[in-house]
Design an enzyme around this catalytic site. Sequence first.
Site, mmCIF file in Angstrom:
data_model
loop_
_atom_site.group_PDB
_atom_site.id
_atom_site.type_symbol
_atom_site.label_atom_id
_atom_site.label_comp_id
_atom_site.label_asym_id
_atom_site.label_seq_id
_atom_site.Cartn_x
_atom_site.Cartn_y
_atom_site.Cartn_z
ATOM 1 N N LYS A 150 0.847 -1.196 0.000
ATOM 2 C CA LYS A 150 0.000 0.000 0.000
ATOM 3 C C LYS A 150 0.883 1.247 0.000
ATOM 4 O O LYS A 150 1.686 1.452 0.917
ATOM 5 C CB LYS A 150 -0.884 0.013 1.250
ATOM 6 C CG LYS A 150 -1.915 -1.102 1.293
ATOM 7 C CD LYS A 150 -3.039 -0.848 0.307
ATOM 8 C CE LYS A 150 -4.209 -1.791 0.535
ATOM 9 N NZ LYS A 150 -5.290 -1.569 -0.446
ATOM 10 N N ASP A 160 -0.580 -0.753 -4.508
ATOM 11 C CA ASP A 160 -1.927 -0.157 -4.521
ATOM 12 C C ASP A 160 -1.830 1.203 -3.848
ATOM 13 O O ASP A 160 -1.549 1.286 -2.651
ATOM 14 C CB ASP A 160 -2.902 -1.070 -3.760
ATOM 15 C CG ASP A 160 -4.337 -0.571 -3.826
ATOM 16 O OD1 ASP A 160 -4.576 0.488 -4.441
ATOM 17 O OD2 ASP A 160 -5.225 -1.249 -3.268
ATOM 18 N N GLU A 216 -2.163 -0.360 -8.735
ATOM 19 C CA GLU A 216 -3.618 -0.339 -8.606
ATOM 20 C C GLU A 216 -4.066 1.035 -8.123
ATOM 21 O O GLU A 216 -3.451 1.600 -7.222
ATOM 22 C CB GLU A 216 -3.997 -1.426 -7.598
ATOM 23 C CG GLU A 216 -5.467 -1.744 -7.510
ATOM 24 C CD GLU A 216 -5.746 -2.717 -6.357
ATOM 25 O OE1 GLU A 216 -4.917 -3.614 -6.079
ATOM 26 O OE2 GLU A 216 -6.801 -2.554 -5.723
ATOM 27 N N ASP A 275 -9.578 0.028 -9.021
ATOM 28 C CA ASP A 275 -10.384 -0.632 -7.986
ATOM 29 C C ASP A 275 -11.539 0.307 -7.628
ATOM 30 O O ASP A 275 -12.672 0.111 -8.078
ATOM 31 C CB ASP A 275 -9.461 -0.936 -6.792
ATOM 32 C CG ASP A 275 -10.200 -1.483 -5.585
ATOM 33 O OD1 ASP A 275 -11.433 -1.633 -5.644
ATOM 34 O OD2 ASP A 275 -9.556 -1.761 -4.543
ATOM 35 N N LYS A 326 -14.477 -6.724 -6.540
ATOM 36 C CA LYS A 326 -14.758 -7.114 -5.153
ATOM 37 C C LYS A 326 -16.251 -7.391 -5.027
ATOM 38 O O LYS A 326 -17.066 -6.629 -5.557
ATOM 39 C CB LYS A 326 -14.363 -5.989 -4.187
ATOM 40 C CG LYS A 326 -12.874 -5.718 -4.151
ATOM 41 C CD LYS A 326 -12.540 -4.568 -3.226
ATOM 42 C CE LYS A 326 -11.035 -4.359 -3.172
ATOM 43 N NZ LYS A 326 -10.675 -3.097 -2.478
HETATM 44 MG MG LIG Z 1 -7.375 -1.625 -3.959
#
Ligand SMILES: [Mg+2]
EC number: 5.1.1.-
Length: 350
Positions: free
Chosen positions: A159, A188, A214, A239, A261
Site C-alpha cells: 500500500k 496499490d 492499482e 479498484d 470485489k
Molecule cells: Mg485496492
Amino acid sequence: MQVEVNLFTVNKRFPLTISRGTTAQTTNVWVRILHDGLEGWGEASPFGVGNHSQSTDKIKNCLQQLVPVLKTFSPLQRQQVEQVLIKQQVPSGVRAALDIAMHDWLGKRVGLPLWQVWGLDRNVIVPTSVTIGINSPEVARARVRDWLQHIDVRLFKVKLGNPDGIEADRKMLLAVQEEAQNRELFVDANGGWSLGDAIEMCSWLADLGIKYVEQPLLRGEEKSLAKLKERSPLPIFVDESCFTSCDIPHLANYVDGINIKLMKSGGLTEAMRMVHTARAYGLQVMFGCYSDSSLSNTAAAHLSPLADYLDLDSHLNLTDDPFTGALVQEGRVLPNDLPGLGVQYSASAA
Ligand SMILES: [Mg+2]
C-alpha cells in the site's frame, strides 16, 4: 425464503493503514437464508470510497426491511430477486450478501461446491497476494517477516499513497522489496497520488520490477488516467473507480485491468459479468476484498479460476474469524469439496 441477519465483529492481527485511513476492527453482517430445509450463507462487510459509504448499520437496516419482501421468493429466483434489489436501490453490500447466500443454497441443493457447479478448474487458481499497509519502513519490514512466518507467501501487495508524500512511499517500498527477497510485488496507491506523483512513481516502480499499480488516482479523476496511461510503463489497474460491469467500457481505453470485489459488484452474479465484460475489452482481472471474513473470501475463491491475480487476504489477518472455508495451500486460497461455499461456523472463534 426466510432471511436472518446477524452481526459479528472481527479484529485484525495488524491494523491496516491505507492512503485514506486505518482499520483495526469491523462489524460485518452475516446473512442466513432458510428455504426447503437448507441454509445458504452470505456476508456483507462495511466499506467506504470517497463520499460513497456503506456502514454496518445501513446494510443491516436495509436487509431487515427486505425480510418480508424476500419471503415471496425462493433462492432459485436470483434473477427476479436481483431486479427487486436494483429497483429498490439497495447498497451493493446488501445485494452481495443475498447473492452469495443464494449461491451457497444452490450448491447445497445440488450437492456440489460452487466451483464445480460452474464447471471451473480449481487447479488454475493463482496464489493470493498478502498486504503490507502504510507504515514506517521498519514496521513494514517486520510485517513482511510476520507474513512469511504465517503463510507461504508468493506475492506481496504494498500500500502506497502515504499522506507524507512519495518520498515516504519510496522508502517503504525499498524496505519491503529487500525484506521480501525475490518475491513479486505490486502496488496499490488507493488514489493517494496526484497525476504528477503517479507519472513519477510508475516509472520508478517499473524500474524496480514491480508488476503493476492499482488505483493510482482518486475515484473521480478518471479523465487523468488517459494522460497517465500514455506515460506509464507499468500496467494500471482500477479498484475504487470500477464497481460494476457498467463502469468497464468507460475505463477500458485507459487501464490494463480491474479489481473486482463482491461488496462493490453486489455479489457473484455481477462479478461474473464483470469478468466477461473485462475480457471482451482485453483487460486483466483481479479479485480483491475489504474487511471480509472467510465467508466472503471463500465465495470469491470459488470464482477465482477466472482471475489473473488474487488479493483475498483479509481473513488471513483476523484474530477471530468465526468462519472456516477456503484454505491456503502453496500460497493459494483454495475452495474445498463441500457443497455450496463449503463454509462452516466455528463458535469458539467468535
Ligand atoms: Mg485496492
